[in-house]
Structure formats: structure tokens, C-alpha cells
Design an enzyme around this catalytic site. Structure first.
Site, PDB file in Angstrom:
ATOM      1  CE  LYS A  71      -4.469   1.064   0.425  1.00 48.07           C
ATOM      2  NZ  LYS A  71      -5.577   0.138   0.136  1.00 48.07           N
ATOM      3  N   GLY A 127     -20.139   7.248   3.396  1.00 43.79           N
ATOM      4  CA  GLY A 127     -19.098   7.473   2.379  1.00 43.79           C
ATOM      5  C   GLY A 127     -19.737   7.449   1.000  1.00 43.79           C
ATOM      6  N   GLY A 163     -17.784   8.110  -1.963  1.00 42.20           N
ATOM      7  CA  GLY A 163     -16.687   8.185  -2.925  1.00 42.20           C
ATOM      8  C   GLY A 163     -16.837   7.054  -3.932  1.00 42.20           C
ATOM      9  CG  ASN A 164     -14.431   4.065  -7.029  1.00 43.06           C
ATOM     10  OD1 ASN A 164     -14.356   2.882  -6.719  1.00 43.06           O
ATOM     11  ND2 ASN A 164     -14.620   4.450  -8.272  1.00 43.06           N
ATOM     12  CB  ALA A 165     -16.076   2.106  -2.112  1.00 36.93           C
ATOM     13  N   GLY A 166     -18.564   3.873  -2.059  1.00 40.53           N
ATOM     14  CA  GLY A 166     -19.910   4.110  -1.531  1.00 40.53           C
ATOM     15  C   GLY A 166     -20.920   4.531  -2.591  1.00 40.53           C
TER      16      GLY A 166
HETATM   17  N1  GLU Z   1      -7.419   0.299  -2.999  1.00 38.23           N
HETATM   18  C1  GLU Z   1      -8.190  -0.880  -3.239  1.00 38.23           C
HETATM   19  C2  GLU Z   1      -8.221  -1.749  -2.002  1.00 38.23           C
HETATM   20  O1  GLU Z   1      -8.020  -1.284  -0.899  1.00 38.23           O
HETATM   21  C3  GLU Z   1      -7.749  -1.624  -4.493  1.00 38.23           C
HETATM   22  C4  GLU Z   1      -6.333  -2.109  -4.501  1.00 38.23           C
HETATM   23  C5  GLU Z   1      -5.875  -2.666  -5.844  1.00 38.23           C
HETATM   24  O2  GLU Z   1      -6.655  -2.755  -6.784  1.00 38.23           O
HETATM   25  O3  GLU Z   1      -4.703  -3.018  -5.912  1.00 38.23           O
HETATM   26  O4  GLU Z   1      -8.544  -2.905  -2.072  1.00 38.23           O
END
Ligand code: GLU
Length: 413
Positions: free
Chosen positions: A103, A215, A217-220
Site C-alpha cells: 500500500k 461514504g 466516494g468511488n466505493a460508496g
Molecule cells: N485500494 C483498493 C483496495 O483497498 C484496491 C487495490 C488494488 O486494486 O490493488 O482494495
């Protein structure tokens, strides 16, 4: 408040106890393999140089190259990035894709930067870590406040450095640069498959299920959109500025998305009650989806949560102390390392397509994603029943065992 990595280690130890993991393997799993700290100088629009601090934590690569997103947020810390890279390791193992965990993060409020400054910062970060990433080494992707456009700049910077095309170095790219169909909403879509599996086992239908989402954003926002289309009753959503709740049948999600597009927030949407992010978590709904940041459900509010199902689309939204309370009160927590694994799963598909130079349709991507998510959900569910444990511990039991097996078979431990 205990740190994210402290919480991550508690989760690791809980699973390690159940599978009687040996001490040497546990010791290796307690720390990342490498953490890079970089300083990125950027010439700002006013002509002055400003320096930013960035991190890349490469946690474990026993099962495959390090994999995980890059977060742009003012609260990024080394500890947080470390925890997120540990969760990526466990997430990839839970869904059984051949990747390790990593990360990245930069301490920045991207909303305060011009587009030019943001591009220079993104290119500077990739330059700084370019020798440590690559399609077979470490593959970044989007996370909080990073976008396909930013992935495009990062890809370009990396390819300039190595002198050839290398689309598989980064995922979540724009389609024209080798992105995958479906990647944009895949985190949410994977969560939808998990939720459907849970509801099937509880004998509940979409139209009788109320949902609150923290949230947008992209996910929510994608989660809200897909669930709305499937007939779920989304009655509350929030973003960093606050939340809205309806007392009617359900929120008009497409109208709310248009409102956010124009005004920048869900707040200000007409004919709703304005609520706080904290109160959203405690609403009397069937399903609660935390889709923002870590440490939202803690020992202080866990006993007030009313939703039977908590589907963690965010990473690390629930602390270990809260987990104990939720388990005792018989809530069903679908853990982050399963619930939000759709994103990295389609990132994996993106890499596979990049390696082949041949691209799948969205329908093909979704069919493959559903298969992986349903299989992983089933395995976690069966492990939960077998040991009479919560779903998070069950997911960790499977994941830690898989990572440990790969470490042993390599002769690492
Ligand atoms: N940021 C996303 C996660 O936390 C995706 C990570 C990725 O696709 O490598 O799972």
C-alpha cells in the site's frame, strides 16, 4: 485510540491462535518486508517548492507481487499505510488471487492542489519508488482520493523511466491505457455479490432491505447506485461533509448523484433530514455499509449499532474491541478483506489482460468476478460455522493459512 496497525496485529493473532501458527511464521507476518519513505519536491503554481512525504509499504510477497492502492489524504501515516498493506496481503489471500500485499500513501489534501500540481506530485512519487515497483514486483492502484487519471500519469512516468510499455505496473488505469472494463465499480460490485450471498442465507429480499451507506466516494457511491437499481431501499448516505436521511420509502440515488456532481456533497439535497456521519452508523436499518475510512465503529458506538448486517466496503472501519461487542450482539459483519476484495480482483484481471494484450468485455469480467466472490464468501461462511467464530476471524483463518503455506513452501520460514 489504538492505531490501525495495532488493530491489524490483534486480528492476525486471533487467527494465528486458531490455526496454531508456529512462532517463526507469526514473527515474519508481524512486520512488513520493506517500507519506503520518500520526499517529493513539487514546484507549486506560485513558483515555490513544496515538499510532500510519501510511503510505500511492501508487506508480504510470498503468494505473488506486492499489490495495493495509493492513498492521497492529509491523515496518511506510516502506521496506516502499514496496516493497509497487511490487509491487502490478507485480502488477496482470502479471494485466492496470486498476489501479495502492499500500500502507498502521500500526506496531502488533493483538493487544495491544482491539476498541474497534482500531476507533478503523482509523477514525483512514481519516480521516487520506480526501482521498487513493476508488473512482477509491486503493482499500485487507486485508493482514497486517487483516480484513473492519476494512474494514467503514474503509468506514463514509469514507462518513461524504464523506456518501454509496461501497462501491468499499475491497475485502475483509464480504458485507453489498458484499464479493465468494470474496474471503476468493481469494489462495490464485489460487495454487492457478498451482500446477496448473506441475504440469501438469511432468507431476505432486496426490496424489504433498508440500507445506510457511510461514504459517497468511488466505493460508496457505486454501491448506492447498484443496490438502488437492484431494488434495495437506501434510506441514508453521507460523505465527508455530513449525511442525509429520508423518512420516505427510499432516497432517489440517481438524483442524489447528480446533486453531488454539481454541489460537491450529498448535503443540501432537498426534502431530507440532515444527519451526522456518527448518527448514520446508528440508524435502525437492516444493512450498514461503512465505505469511508478506518476506525468508525469502535467500543464507544458498537453497542448502539442496530443494523443486523455490516458490510465493510472501507478498509478497517471496525476496531477489534467493537468486533467483540458486535459478535456478542449477534450482528453479521462481512469483513473488509472479503467485502471490498472486488476492487483488487478486477485489478488482477486487468493485469492478466495487460499480460495477454487481449481484453475482455464487461460481462466477462463480471462473470469471473462473481465466481471468485461467491466462492470466497462460501469458504469464509463455512469456516465461520466450523469454528463458531465471526466472519472476520474466519477470513483471516483462511488467509493467514494460505500466506503461511506459501512462505513455508518457499523455505522462507
Ligand atoms: N485500494 C483498493 C483496495 O483497498 C484496491 C487495490 C488494488 O486494486 O490493488 O482494495
Amino acid at each position: 485510540m489504538p492505531t490501525a496497525f495495532h488493530n491489524a496485529l490483534i486480528q492476525l493473532h486471533k487467527a494465528a491462535n486458531i490455526i496454531h501458527l508456529d512462532n517463526s511464521t507469526l514473527a515474519v507476518l508481524e512486520a512488513p518486508k520493506r517500507i519506503l519513505t520518500v520526499t517529493i519536491p513539487v514546484r507549486m503554481d506560485n513558483g515555490q517548492i513544496r515538499t510532500f512525504t510519501g510511503y510505500r509499504s511492501q508487506y508480504n510477497n510470498a503468494r505473488g507481487p506486492f499489490k495495493g492502492g495509493i492513498r492521497y489524504h492529509w491523515n496518511v501515516t506510516e502506521d496506516e499505510v502499514k496496516a493497509l498493506s497487511f490487509w491487502m496481503t490478507m485480502k488477496c489471500a482470502t479471494v485466492g488471487i496470486p498476489l501479495g500485499g502492499g500500500k502507498g500513501g502521500i500526506i496531502v489534501n488533493p483538493k487544495e492542489l491544482s491539476k498541474r500540481e497534482l500531476e507533478l506530485l503523482s509523477r514525483g512519487y512514481i519516480q521516487a519508488i520506480s526501482h521498487y515497483i513493476g508488473p512482477d514486483q509491486d503493482i499500485p492502484a487507486p485508493d482514497v482520493y486517487t483516480t484513473p487519471e492519476i494512474m494514467g500519469w503514474m503509468l506514463d512516468e514509469y514507462e518513461k523511466t524504464v523506456g518501454h510499455h509496461a501497462p501491468g505496473v499499475i491497475t485502475g488505469k483509464p480504458l485507453a491505457l489498458g484499464g479493465s472494463a468494470g474496474r471503476g465499480f468493481s469494489t462495490a460490485q464485489g460487495g454487492v455479490y457478498c451482500l446477496q450471498q448473506a441475504l440469501k442465507r438469511l432468507g431476505k429480499q432486496a426490496h424489504e432491505t433498508t440500507v445506510a451507506i457511510q461514504g459517497f466516494g468511488n466505493a460508496g457511491a457505486h454501491m448506492a447506485h447498484i443496490l438502488h437499481d437492484l431494488g434495495f431501499r437506501i434510506v441514508a448516505v453521507s460523505d465527508s461533509k455530513g449525511g442525509v436521511r429520508t423518512h420516505a420509502e427510499r432516497l432517489d440515488i440517481p438524483a442524489l448523484e447528480r446533486h453531488k456532481e454539481v454541489s460537491g456533497s450529498v448535503v443540501g439535497f432537498p426534502d431530507v433530514e440532515v444527519i451526522t456521519n456518527e448518527s448514520l452508523l446508528e440508524l435502525p436499518v437492516d444493512v450498514l455499509i461503512p465505505a469511508a475510512l478506518e476506525n468508525q465503529i469502535t467500543k464507544d458506538n458498537a453497542a448502539h449499532i442496530k443494523a443486523h448486517i455490516i458490510g465493510e466496503l472501507a478498509n478497517g472501519p471496525t476496531t477489534p474491541e467493537a468486533d467483540e461487542i458486535l459478535f456478542a450482539h449477534r450482528h453479521l459483519v462481512i469483513p473488509d478483506i472479503l467485502m471490498n476484495a472486488g476492487g483488487v480482483t478486477v485489478s488482477y484481471f486487468e493485469q492478466v489482460q495487460n499480460a495477454m494484450g487481449y481484453y475482455w468485455t464487461e460481462a466477462e469480467v463480471l462473470q469471473k468476478l462473481e465466481q471468485i466472490m461467491v466462492d470466497a464468501f462460501t469458504a469464509v461462511w463455512e469456516t465461520k460455522d466450523k469454528h463458531s467464530i465471526d466472519m472476520r476471524t474466519a477470513a483471516f483463518v483462511l488467509a493467514v493459512d494460505r500466506v503461511a503455506t506459501a512462505m513455508k513452501q518457499r523455505g522462507m520460514v
